[in-house]
Scaffold this active site. Structure first.
Site: not given
Ligand code: NAD
Length: 261
Positions: A15, A36, A62, A89, A162, A166
């Site tokens: 996602s 994922d 995982d 990611n 978090y 990060k």
């Molecule tokens: N959305 C934002 O505003 C934002 C901002 C800064 C950083 N991020 C970072 O970007 C990355 C992606 O975030 P996103 O917003 O697309 O979130 P999201 O929740 O849409 O996607 C995260 C994905 O990681 C998978 N996941 C979770 N735990 C897992 C594990 N143990 N093993 C394998 N897969 C796992 C989930 O199933 C999901 O598909 C993350 O690292 C998040 O911290 C997001």
């Protein structure tokens, strides 16, 4: 095509950002691995990629499990012959006020968001070193670059777990760049600003998310929220050969945030 015949693994690509990346990389000619923890999400994304005529493999993993990551690498090489690109990611959030943050809240976030990156690079680097070629991008966050004002604009207070994970990803990246550079491997880090993804709603109501979005728009000089394409395109540059002489760097893709401490 900027990634013609490259093989790319993106963790958390069921996602959000990860899904946008595998789709963007595939458009540029890469064979992609959708890795994922969510099996249904993998199926959906792999189905869409194949429907569009791209080469894709789904793998449930995982990232906190070293043994599962080893299996991911073996399966990728069995299917596509090599591993050129790895984007770490996958991530989770567990915001809690400082004094009520339990061991488990800390451990889960550090295990997935920081240790998972280390494990995954260790597992993939073995193959990249043999090839004398590799591109690794680790996804941090602006939350790892400075403290946010608590409670501002619906932002959930207490993301110390978090932010710590990060921030760790940024120095892990620089250290890995030193370790792996002599083997032809570039390691860089992207810190996204706020983008609406499924993660946005794991910790916020719809109203809180909207308030947060408005606050975030005001705190960046571009005066807008980021998009999935903004993040995927920045990462695409770093995994392509256009960035061959860039390693150990942090690229903030945040529209020019002005509110960091
Ligand atoms: N959305 C934002 O505003 C934002 C901002 C800064 C950083 N991020 C970072 O970007 C990355 C992606 O975030 P996103 O917003 O697309 O979130 P999201 O929740 O849409 O996607 C995260 C994905 O990681 C998978 N996941 C979770 N735990 C897992 C594990 N143990 N093993 C394998 N897969 C796992 C989930 O199933 C999901 O598909 C993350 O690292 C998040 O911290 C997001």
């Amino acid at each position: 095509m900027r990634l013609k015949d490259r093989v790319a693994i993106v963790t958390g690509s069921g996602s959000g950002f990860g899904e946008a990346m595998v789709k963007r990389f595939a458009e540029e000619g890469a064979a992609v691995v959708v890795a994922d923890i969510n099996g249904e999400a993998i199926e959906k994304v792999v189905g869409e990629l194949k429907q569009a005529g791209h080469r894709a493999l789904g793998f449930k993993v995982d990232v906190a499990s070293r043994s599962e990551l080893k299996e991911l690498m073996t399966a990728t090489v069995r299917e596509f012959g090599r591993i050129d690109i790895l984007v770490n990611n996958a991530g989770v959030v567990r915001p809690r006020p400082f004094f009520s943050m339990a061991d488990e809240d800390w451990d889960v976030v550090l295990a997935v968001d920081l240790k998972g990156v280390f494990f995954c690079v260790q597992a993939a680097a073995e193959y990249m070193i043999k090839q004398n070629y590799g591109k690794i991008v680790n996804i941090s966050s602006v939350a790892g670059t400075g403290a946010s004002p608590f409670g501002g604009g619906g932002s959930p207070a207490g993301n110390i777990n978090y932010a710590s994970a990060k921030a760790g990803v940024i120095l892990l990246t620089k250290t890995l760049a030193r370790e792996l550079g002599p083997s032809g491997i570039n390691v860089n880090c992207v810190a996204p600003g706020f983008v609406v993804t499924p993660m946005t709603f794991t910790t916020r109501s719809k109203e809180q998310a909207e308030t947060h979005l408005e606050a975030r728009k005001k705190s960046c000089v571009m005066n807008r929220a980021g998009t999935l394409a903004d993040i995927a395109n920045a990462v695409l540059f770093l995994v392509s050969d256009e960035s061959s002489f860039i390693s150990g760097q942090l690229l903030c893709v945040d529209g020019g945030r002005t509110d960091r401490m």
